[in-house]
Design an enzyme around this catalytic site. Structure first.
Site, PDB file in Angstrom:
ATOM      1  N   SER B 150      29.686  47.362  47.034  1.00  0.00           N
ATOM      2  CA  SER B 150      30.031  47.575  45.624  1.00  0.00           C
ATOM      3  C   SER B 150      29.546  48.959  45.181  1.00  0.00           C
ATOM      4  CB  SER B 150      29.467  46.425  44.779  1.00  0.00           C
ATOM      5  OG  SER B 150      30.063  46.425  43.503  1.00  0.00           O
ATOM      6  N   ASP B 226      38.214  38.846  44.899  1.00  0.00           N
ATOM      7  CA  ASP B 226      37.069  39.530  44.293  1.00  0.00           C
ATOM      8  C   ASP B 226      37.442  39.845  42.847  1.00  0.00           C
ATOM      9  OD1 ASP B 226      35.391  41.604  43.378  1.00  0.00           O
ATOM     10  OD2 ASP B 226      35.127  42.419  45.393  1.00  0.00           O
ATOM     11  N   HIS B 260      33.288  38.659  45.815  1.00  0.00           N
ATOM     12  CA  HIS B 260      32.402  39.829  45.774  1.00  0.00           C
ATOM     13  C   HIS B 260      30.976  39.492  46.248  1.00  0.00           C
ATOM     14  CE1 HIS B 260      32.149  43.987  44.245  1.00  0.00           C
ATOM     15  NE2 HIS B 260      30.948  43.717  43.757  1.00  0.00           N
TER      16      HIS B 260
END
Lengths: 282, 282
Positions: B150, B226, B260
């Site tokens: 991320s 995600d 995620h």
């Protein structure tokens, strides 16, 4: 018994899911996590390993930190992780809020002492209510194994010893194997069961192993650098002596340099999953 | 630069350790974690994968949840996980205490705007100070790879693109690949770098990839479920277009159904470790 799904994560080709439900045994709402391997999506029913966590844990610690999903997916086995105590408003906690009694510390017994006897029936929940729920709602067989860590290792060994017809095998990391004779166990058993130590024996793995008639394959991993082992809380040698006295098929592996943490469990969880699956297939 | 060891856990035959040290780049005390595989105990120097974590994380999340140690032990590679921002008293945070700016959200840039320019020089810390420290104190080679998740995936790709001579390969899970054009990046870059967007381009992986001359093997895994990807924060397609325009050796794997979370990373971390080790050996 309706289930409410509250989370879902794809994991190693299968699914990690959390559910809440009303527990009759515990007289409160409970949460558990289940890992369903990819084989389930193909319509296959898979066996289940029940994982009992240690003091302060919820259903989340093992699923997030043990790294078990990859091997569970490879082997085609589901894992169910319940919480470690009843929860919610009105559930009595330790009077001082200590970590080792009350919330997060149910010790997998059926409490007989007020006020804990109102909710703390983790033994009935793990042995009966939860498997019934799992087998009614998920694509699983009635083949079961049970494993756990520390307080949950105590729970796994003790429950398997008392219910050998319900499990194919049992294992534990760093289990409390003789709670009657350690500080954690004496505090918990006094609080939940009262001061008559005759009532404690039914929850003590070492006591149970000495008299067990039906015997299960059982595997224990214990780190030599585990501070709780070295402080006398775990008492691994007492279980070894009980196994020797009763020719119980217990394998204890002393793991050099390992401690009480999830880093230890993640290092050997694959061995435990393989051990249980080998015994499902016997 | 003295290091203070604050924890040590045996893990997969090697050692997970945490250290604190004074950082000149960040003008504060910092903590990092290192995983040293069993090969180090045998006196061998091993290459290092730097892992950059995402928003809200510290050095602990990856080490506890990604399950990387087993494969790192098998492959003989160290992993270093730094914190995600400067920390401590006097380090400016987001004025509203938001999770996506300030503490836990350094975005791996060198801040030029007050008050953040006093401490927020994560780019210098990751590129120079931390590797110098690691290579001075641990049994490692100067072979390096860099990876992250991320915000940390942004950091890993951006730093590798700007310093291709320092790394053999780079990879990321769910990276923010075009921070100039997403809400997270615009907030962070405005706060750390000011409003002149010309100054943002040096920290934007898609901008950098379009003009890169020295090219590294690069692997990205992105889950299709995600929520941040689907909300436009990650912009994977912008990086794919940049790679195509510049014939950059980028492999992007869209992973069906994954989200995620660390459950996603744990599912594919072994592939990333193998990818980096293959490139160390080329």
């Amino acid at each position: 018994m309706p289930l409410e799904n509250i989370s879902c994560n794809k994991s190693a080709g299968g699914w990690h899911k959390q559910y809440t439900h009303r527990s009759e045994a515990l007289n409160c709402d409970m949460r558990f996590a289940i890992y369903l391997p990819p084989q389930c999506a193909a319509g296959k029913k898979v066996p289940v390993i029940y994982w009992l966590s240690g003091l302060t844990c919820t259903d989340e610690n093992f699923m997030q930190k043990a790294g078990a999903q990859r091997m569970a997916a490879e082997l085609g086995v589901a894992i169910v992780a319940p919480d470690t105590s009843p929860r919610g408003e009105g559930v009595a906690d330790d009077p001082q809020g200590a970590y080792d009694f009350g919330l997060g510390a149910g010790f997998y017994v059926n409490a007989t002492e007020a006020p804990y006897n109102r909710h703390y029936h983790m033994y009935n929940y793990i042995v009966n209510e939860l498997p019934t729920l799992i087998e009614a709602h998920f694509p699983v067989t009635d083949q079961r194994a049970i494993s756990g860590h520390s307080m949950g290792g105590h729970g796994a060994l003790m429950i398997a010893l008392r219910n050998p017809e319900r499990y194919s095998s049992a294992s534990a990391f760093s289990p409390i194997v003789n709670p009657m004779n350690c500080a954690w166990g004496q505090k918990a058993f006094t609080g939940y069961l009262g001061t008559n130590t005759q009532n404690w024996k039914q929850y003590d793995a070492s006591e149970l192993m000495r008299i067990a008639e039906i015997k299960l394959p059982m595997l224990v991993d214990q780190g030599t650098h585990d501070n709780f082992y070295n402080d006398g809380q775990l008492r691994t040698e007492t279980l070894v002596a009980a196994a020797e006295a009763n020719s119980y098929p217990l394998e204890v592996r002393m793991q050099d340099g390992y401690d009480h943490s999830y880093y230890f469990m993640a290092s050997f969880i694959d061995d435990h999953l393989r051990f249980h699956v080998e015994n499902f297939n016997k």
